[in-house]
Write a protein that holds these residues in place. Structure first.
Motif, short mmCIF file in Angstrom:
data_model
loop_
_atom_site.label_atom_id
_atom_site.label_comp_id
_atom_site.label_asym_id
_atom_site.label_seq_id
_atom_site.Cartn_x
_atom_site.Cartn_y
_atom_site.Cartn_z
N LEU A 115 0.85 -1.18 0.00
CA LEU A 115 0.00 0.00 0.00
C LEU A 115 0.89 1.23 0.00
O LEU A 115 1.62 1.47 0.96
CB LEU A 115 -0.90 0.02 1.24
N GLU A 116 0.87 1.97 -1.08
CA GLU A 116 1.64 3.21 -1.15
C GLU A 116 0.68 4.33 -1.55
O GLU A 116 0.12 4.31 -2.65
CB GLU A 116 2.79 3.10 -2.13
N LEU A 117 0.49 5.25 -0.64
CA LEU A 117 -0.51 6.30 -0.80
C LEU A 117 0.16 7.67 -0.80
O LEU A 117 0.89 8.01 0.14
CB LEU A 117 -1.53 6.23 0.34
N ASN A 118 -0.07 8.43 -1.86
CA ASN A 118 0.31 9.83 -1.89
C ASN A 118 -0.94 10.65 -1.65
O ASN A 118 -1.92 10.53 -2.39
CB ASN A 118 0.93 10.20 -3.24
N VAL A 119 -0.92 11.44 -0.60
CA VAL A 119 -2.12 12.19 -0.21
C VAL A 119 -1.82 13.68 -0.18
O VAL A 119 -0.71 14.10 0.16
CB VAL A 119 -2.65 11.70 1.17
N ILE A 120 -2.82 14.47 -0.56
CA ILE A 120 -2.75 15.93 -0.43
C ILE A 120 -3.87 16.33 0.51
O ILE A 120 -5.04 15.97 0.31
CB ILE A 120 -2.90 16.63 -1.78
N LEU A 121 -3.52 17.07 1.56
CA LEU A 121 -4.47 17.51 2.57
C LEU A 121 -4.36 19.02 2.74
O LEU A 121 -3.30 19.61 2.51
CB LEU A 121 -4.18 16.86 3.92
N GLY A 122 -5.46 19.63 3.17
CA GLY A 122 -5.42 20.98 3.67
C GLY A 122 -5.47 20.93 5.19
O GLY A 122 -6.39 20.34 5.75
N ILE A 123 -4.48 21.48 5.86
CA ILE A 123 -4.47 21.54 7.32
C ILE A 123 -4.46 23.01 7.71
O ILE A 123 -3.53 23.75 7.35
CB ILE A 123 -3.25 20.80 7.89
N CYS A 124 -5.51 23.43 8.39
CA CYS A 124 -5.74 24.87 8.54
C CYS A 124 -6.09 25.27 9.97
O CYS A 124 -6.69 24.51 10.72
CB CYS A 124 -6.88 25.32 7.63
N ARG A 125 -5.74 26.48 10.28
CA ARG A 125 -6.22 27.20 11.45
C ARG A 125 -6.83 28.49 10.92
O ARG A 125 -7.95 28.50 10.46
CB ARG A 125 -5.10 27.44 12.45
#
Length: 281
Positions: free
Chosen positions: A134-144
Protein backbone atom coordinates in the motif's frame (compact mmCIF):
# COMPACT_ATOMS: atom_id res chain seq x y z
CA UNK A 1 8.82 -45.60 20.07
CA UNK A 2 7.66 -44.66 16.60
CA UNK A 3 4.32 -43.56 18.06
CA UNK A 4 6.06 -41.30 20.61
CA UNK A 5 8.26 -39.83 17.87
CA UNK A 6 5.21 -39.16 15.65
CA UNK A 7 3.40 -37.50 18.55
CA UNK A 8 6.45 -35.33 19.28
CA UNK A 9 6.74 -34.39 15.61
CA UNK A 10 3.08 -33.28 15.51
CA UNK A 11 3.48 -31.25 18.69
CA UNK A 12 6.68 -29.68 17.40
CA UNK A 13 5.02 -28.79 14.09
CA UNK A 14 2.15 -27.20 15.98
CA UNK A 15 4.65 -25.24 18.05
CA UNK A 16 6.38 -24.00 14.89
CA UNK A 17 3.05 -22.96 13.33
CA UNK A 18 2.01 -21.12 16.48
CA UNK A 19 5.38 -19.40 16.65
CA UNK A 20 5.13 -18.45 12.97
CA UNK A 21 1.68 -16.89 13.40
CA UNK A 22 2.83 -15.06 16.53
CA UNK A 23 5.86 -13.79 14.63
CA UNK A 24 3.83 -12.39 11.74
CA UNK A 25 4.37 -8.63 11.45
CA UNK A 26 0.98 -7.63 12.86
CA UNK A 27 2.54 -4.40 14.09
CA UNK A 28 3.26 -3.54 10.46
CA UNK A 29 -0.50 -3.24 9.91
CA UNK A 30 -0.41 -0.11 12.02
CA UNK A 31 2.02 2.07 10.12
CA UNK A 32 4.38 4.39 11.92
CA UNK A 33 3.12 7.88 12.70
CA UNK A 34 4.48 10.51 10.32
CA UNK A 35 4.74 14.13 11.40
CA UNK A 36 2.86 16.72 9.33
CA UNK A 37 2.55 20.48 9.89
CA UNK A 38 0.36 20.74 13.03
CA UNK A 39 -0.73 17.10 12.72
CA UNK A 40 0.46 13.52 12.41
CA UNK A 41 -0.90 10.65 10.31
CA UNK A 42 -0.46 6.94 9.53
CA UNK A 43 -1.87 4.05 7.50
CA UNK A 44 -3.76 1.11 9.03
CA UNK A 45 -5.14 -2.08 7.47
CA UNK A 46 -7.31 -5.06 8.36
CA UNK A 47 -8.83 -7.86 6.30
CA UNK A 48 -7.97 -11.17 4.66
CA UNK A 49 -5.73 -10.90 1.57
CA UNK A 50 -6.86 -14.39 0.51
CA UNK A 51 -10.38 -12.98 0.00
CA UNK A 52 -9.06 -10.31 -2.35
CA UNK A 53 -10.26 -7.42 -0.19
CA UNK A 54 -8.74 -5.20 2.48
CA UNK A 55 -9.92 -2.25 4.54
CA UNK A 56 -7.26 0.40 4.99
CA UNK A 57 -7.51 3.72 6.75
CA UNK A 58 -5.65 7.01 6.84
CA UNK A 59 -5.68 8.11 10.49
CA UNK A 60 -4.99 11.79 11.23
CA UNK A 61 -4.50 13.44 14.61
CA UNK A 62 -4.61 17.25 14.52
CA UNK A 63 -3.13 19.78 16.90
CA UNK A 64 -5.54 21.83 19.00
CA UNK A 65 -7.69 24.26 16.95
CA UNK A 66 -6.39 22.91 13.61
CA UNK A 67 -8.66 21.20 11.10
CA UNK A 68 -8.65 19.28 7.85
CA UNK A 69 -11.38 19.00 5.24
CA UNK A 70 -14.23 16.90 3.90
CA UNK A 71 -14.52 15.98 0.21
CA UNK A 72 -16.57 19.19 -0.29
CA UNK A 73 -14.79 21.76 1.91
CA UNK A 74 -17.21 24.71 1.73
CA UNK A 75 -16.18 28.32 1.19
CA UNK A 76 -12.50 27.62 1.79
CA UNK A 77 -10.20 24.69 2.25
CA UNK A 78 -8.60 21.86 0.32
CA UNK A 79 -10.40 18.53 -0.11
CA UNK A 80 -8.26 15.43 0.48
CA UNK A 81 -7.00 13.60 -2.58
CA UNK A 82 -5.70 10.01 -2.55
CA UNK A 83 -3.25 8.75 -5.18
CA UNK A 84 -2.51 4.99 -5.19
CA UNK A 85 -0.50 4.95 -8.43
CA UNK A 86 2.65 3.84 -6.59
CA UNK A 87 0.96 0.85 -4.93
CA UNK A 88 1.25 -2.76 -6.10
CA UNK A 89 -1.39 -5.51 -6.39
CA UNK A 90 -4.30 -3.05 -6.12
CA UNK A 91 -7.18 -3.24 -8.58
CA UNK A 92 -9.52 -0.60 -7.15
CA UNK A 93 -9.91 1.67 -4.12
CA UNK A 94 -12.96 3.43 -2.67
CA UNK A 95 -12.32 6.20 -0.14
CA UNK A 96 -15.08 6.84 2.40
CA UNK A 97 -15.69 10.03 4.35
CA UNK A 98 -16.97 10.15 7.94
CA UNK A 99 -19.77 12.60 8.70
CA UNK A 100 -18.21 16.09 8.83
CA UNK A 101 -18.73 19.22 10.94
CA UNK A 102 -19.48 22.78 9.81
CA UNK A 103 -17.05 25.51 10.89
CA UNK A 104 -17.88 29.23 10.78
CA UNK A 105 -15.28 31.97 11.11
CA UNK A 106 -14.41 35.37 9.65
CA UNK A 107 -13.38 33.70 6.38
CA UNK A 108 -16.76 32.03 5.83
CA UNK A 109 -18.06 28.51 6.36
CA UNK A 110 -16.05 25.36 5.82
CA UNK A 111 -16.68 21.65 6.34
CA UNK A 112 -14.33 19.09 7.84
CA UNK A 113 -12.83 17.63 10.98
CA UNK A 114 -10.92 18.69 14.10
CA UNK A 115 -8.84 16.69 16.58
CA UNK A 116 -9.06 13.26 14.91
CA UNK A 117 -10.38 11.61 11.77
CA UNK A 118 -9.93 8.28 9.99
CA UNK A 119 -10.75 7.95 6.29
CA UNK A 120 -11.69 4.28 5.62
CA UNK A 121 -10.54 3.00 2.22
CA UNK A 122 -11.93 -0.20 0.70
CA UNK A 123 -9.35 -2.00 -1.45
CA UNK A 124 -9.86 -4.71 -4.06
CA UNK A 125 -6.68 -6.69 -4.78
CA UNK A 126 -5.55 -7.75 -8.25
CA UNK A 127 -4.28 -11.12 -7.01
CA UNK A 128 -5.52 -12.52 -3.70
CA UNK A 129 -2.99 -14.15 -1.44
CA UNK A 130 0.17 -12.44 -2.70
CA UNK A 131 2.13 -9.62 -1.03
CA UNK A 132 0.63 -6.16 -1.43
CA UNK A 133 2.32 -2.80 -1.03
CA UNK A 134 0.00 0.00 0.00
CA UNK A 135 1.64 3.21 -1.15
CA UNK A 136 -0.51 6.30 -0.80
CA UNK A 137 0.31 9.83 -1.89
CA UNK A 138 -2.12 12.19 -0.21
CA UNK A 139 -2.75 15.93 -0.43
CA UNK A 140 -4.47 17.51 2.57
CA UNK A 141 -5.42 20.98 3.67
CA UNK A 142 -4.47 21.54 7.32
CA UNK A 143 -5.74 24.87 8.54
CA UNK A 144 -6.22 27.20 11.45
CA UNK A 145 -6.53 30.79 10.22
CA UNK A 146 -4.38 30.04 7.17
CA UNK A 147 -4.42 26.82 5.14
CA UNK A 148 -1.26 24.77 4.68
CA UNK A 149 -1.37 22.40 1.69
CA UNK A 150 0.35 19.19 2.74
CA UNK A 151 1.62 16.45 0.42
CA UNK A 152 2.83 13.24 2.06
CA UNK A 153 3.54 9.62 1.11
CA UNK A 154 2.55 6.65 3.29
CA UNK A 155 3.56 3.02 2.83
CA UNK A 156 2.40 -0.23 4.41
CA UNK A 157 3.47 -3.73 3.34
CA UNK A 158 0.72 -6.36 3.53
CA UNK A 159 1.88 -10.03 3.65
CA UNK A 160 -0.31 -12.81 2.18
CA UNK A 161 -1.27 -13.88 5.73
CA UNK A 162 -1.36 -11.66 8.78
CA UNK A 163 -3.00 -11.21 12.14
CA UNK A 164 -4.52 -7.73 12.44
CA UNK A 165 -4.06 -5.96 15.75
CA UNK A 166 -7.13 -5.36 17.90
CA UNK A 167 -6.47 -1.63 17.99
CA UNK A 168 -6.45 -1.45 14.17
CA UNK A 169 -9.77 -3.34 14.08
CA UNK A 170 -11.35 -1.01 16.65
CA UNK A 171 -10.14 2.14 14.90
CA UNK A 172 -11.31 1.09 11.44
CA UNK A 173 -14.61 -0.37 12.61
CA UNK A 174 -15.37 2.89 14.46
CA UNK A 175 -14.41 4.93 11.39
CA UNK A 176 -16.66 2.84 9.13
CA UNK A 177 -19.58 3.28 11.55
CA UNK A 178 -19.17 7.07 11.30
CA UNK A 179 -19.65 7.07 7.51
CA UNK A 180 -23.18 8.17 6.47
CA UNK A 181 -25.47 5.37 5.32
CA UNK A 182 -27.97 5.53 2.46
CA UNK A 183 -31.31 6.85 3.68
CA UNK A 184 -34.17 4.38 3.31
CA UNK A 185 -37.28 5.26 1.33
CA UNK A 186 -39.18 6.16 4.51
CA UNK A 187 -36.31 8.26 5.86
CA UNK A 188 -35.69 10.37 2.79
CA UNK A 189 -36.33 14.10 3.11
CA UNK A 190 -38.48 16.11 0.75
CA UNK A 191 -36.40 18.08 -1.75
CA UNK A 192 -38.03 20.81 -3.80
CA UNK A 193 -37.10 23.77 -6.00
CA UNK A 194 -38.65 27.22 -5.80
CA UNK A 195 -38.03 29.62 -8.70
CA UNK A 196 -37.60 33.26 -7.72
CA UNK A 197 -38.07 36.18 -10.10
CA UNK A 198 -34.85 38.01 -10.84
CA UNK A 199 -32.60 35.72 -8.81
CA UNK A 200 -31.42 32.13 -8.57
CA UNK A 201 -33.71 29.24 -7.73
CA UNK A 202 -33.97 28.11 -4.10
CA UNK A 203 -33.48 24.49 -3.09
CA UNK A 204 -35.48 23.54 0.01
CA UNK A 205 -34.95 20.41 2.08
CA UNK A 206 -37.45 19.13 4.65
CA UNK A 207 -35.94 16.50 6.93
CA UNK A 208 -38.24 14.20 8.97
CA UNK A 209 -38.04 14.67 12.75
CA UNK A 210 -37.30 10.95 13.22
CA UNK A 211 -33.82 11.40 11.75
CA UNK A 212 -32.71 13.89 14.45
CA UNK A 213 -30.50 15.76 12.00
CA UNK A 214 -28.12 18.47 13.20
CA UNK A 215 -26.71 19.65 9.87
CA UNK A 216 -27.19 19.26 6.13
CA UNK A 217 -24.77 19.49 3.19
CA UNK A 218 -25.48 19.50 -0.56
CA UNK A 219 -23.00 18.57 -3.30
CA UNK A 220 -23.37 19.06 -7.04
CA UNK A 221 -21.08 18.55 -10.04
CA UNK A 222 -17.38 19.24 -9.42
CA UNK A 223 -17.48 22.43 -11.53
CA UNK A 224 -20.13 23.96 -9.26
CA UNK A 225 -19.32 26.12 -6.23
CA UNK A 226 -22.33 25.74 -4.00
CA UNK A 227 -22.63 27.37 -0.60
CA UNK A 228 -23.91 25.61 2.51
CA UNK A 229 -27.60 25.13 3.33
CA UNK A 230 -29.01 27.34 6.07
CA UNK A 231 -31.52 26.09 8.62
CA UNK A 232 -34.75 28.08 8.62
CA UNK A 233 -35.56 29.63 11.99
CA UNK A 234 -39.15 28.44 11.89
CA UNK A 235 -38.19 24.76 11.50
CA UNK A 236 -37.62 22.09 14.12
CA UNK A 237 -39.62 20.18 16.70
CA UNK A 238 -42.04 17.42 15.82
CA UNK A 239 -42.28 18.60 12.21
CA UNK A 240 -38.59 18.03 11.54
CA UNK A 241 -36.22 20.64 10.18
CA UNK A 242 -36.20 22.71 6.99
CA UNK A 243 -33.14 23.95 5.16
CA UNK A 244 -32.65 26.27 2.19
CA UNK A 245 -29.84 26.70 -0.35
CA UNK A 246 -29.71 29.26 -3.16
CA UNK A 247 -28.43 27.59 -6.32
CA UNK A 248 -25.61 30.09 -6.75
CA UNK A 249 -22.31 28.77 -7.97
CA UNK A 250 -23.64 27.09 -11.11
CA UNK A 251 -21.27 27.96 -13.99
CA UNK A 252 -22.48 30.81 -16.17
CA UNK A 253 -24.64 29.58 -19.03
CA UNK A 254 -25.01 26.06 -17.58
CA UNK A 255 -28.48 24.78 -16.72
CA UNK A 256 -28.78 23.13 -13.29
CA UNK A 257 -31.74 20.98 -14.33
CA UNK A 258 -30.97 17.29 -14.55
CA UNK A 259 -27.76 17.58 -12.51
CA UNK A 260 -26.86 14.68 -10.21
CA UNK A 261 -26.74 15.84 -6.58
CA UNK A 262 -25.89 14.34 -3.21
CA UNK A 263 -27.46 15.27 0.13
CA UNK A 264 -25.64 14.44 3.39
CA UNK A 265 -27.54 14.68 6.68
CA UNK A 266 -25.48 14.58 9.88
CA UNK A 267 -26.98 13.39 13.15
CA UNK A 268 -25.57 12.80 16.65
CA UNK A 269 -25.74 9.01 16.39
CA UNK A 270 -26.28 8.23 12.70
CA UNK A 271 -25.79 10.16 9.47
CA UNK A 272 -27.44 9.61 6.09
CA UNK A 273 -26.85 10.22 2.40
CA UNK A 274 -29.26 10.51 -0.48
CA UNK A 275 -28.63 11.02 -4.19
CA UNK A 276 -31.18 13.05 -6.13
CA UNK A 277 -31.59 14.90 -9.42
CA UNK A 278 -32.41 18.59 -9.78
CA UNK A 279 -35.76 18.69 -11.55
CA UNK A 280 -37.00 21.92 -13.08
CA UNK A 281 -40.02 23.19 -11.08
Amino acid sequence: MIHRFFRFAVLFAGFLLTSFVAALPSQALEGAWQDLPNARARLLAIGDPMSGRLLAGLEIELDKNWKTYWRSPGDSGIPPTFDWSGASNIAQTRAQFPAPVRFTDEYGESVGYKKHVVFPIEIDLQRPGVPTNLELNVILGICREVCIPVSERFSLKIPPVFVATNSAKEILNSATASVPIVASVTERPQVSIVERAGTTALLTIRVPADLQIQDVFVEGPQTWFLGLPQKLQSSGGTNGSEWALALDGVPLGESPWGAAMRLTMVGPDQSFEQDFTLSKP
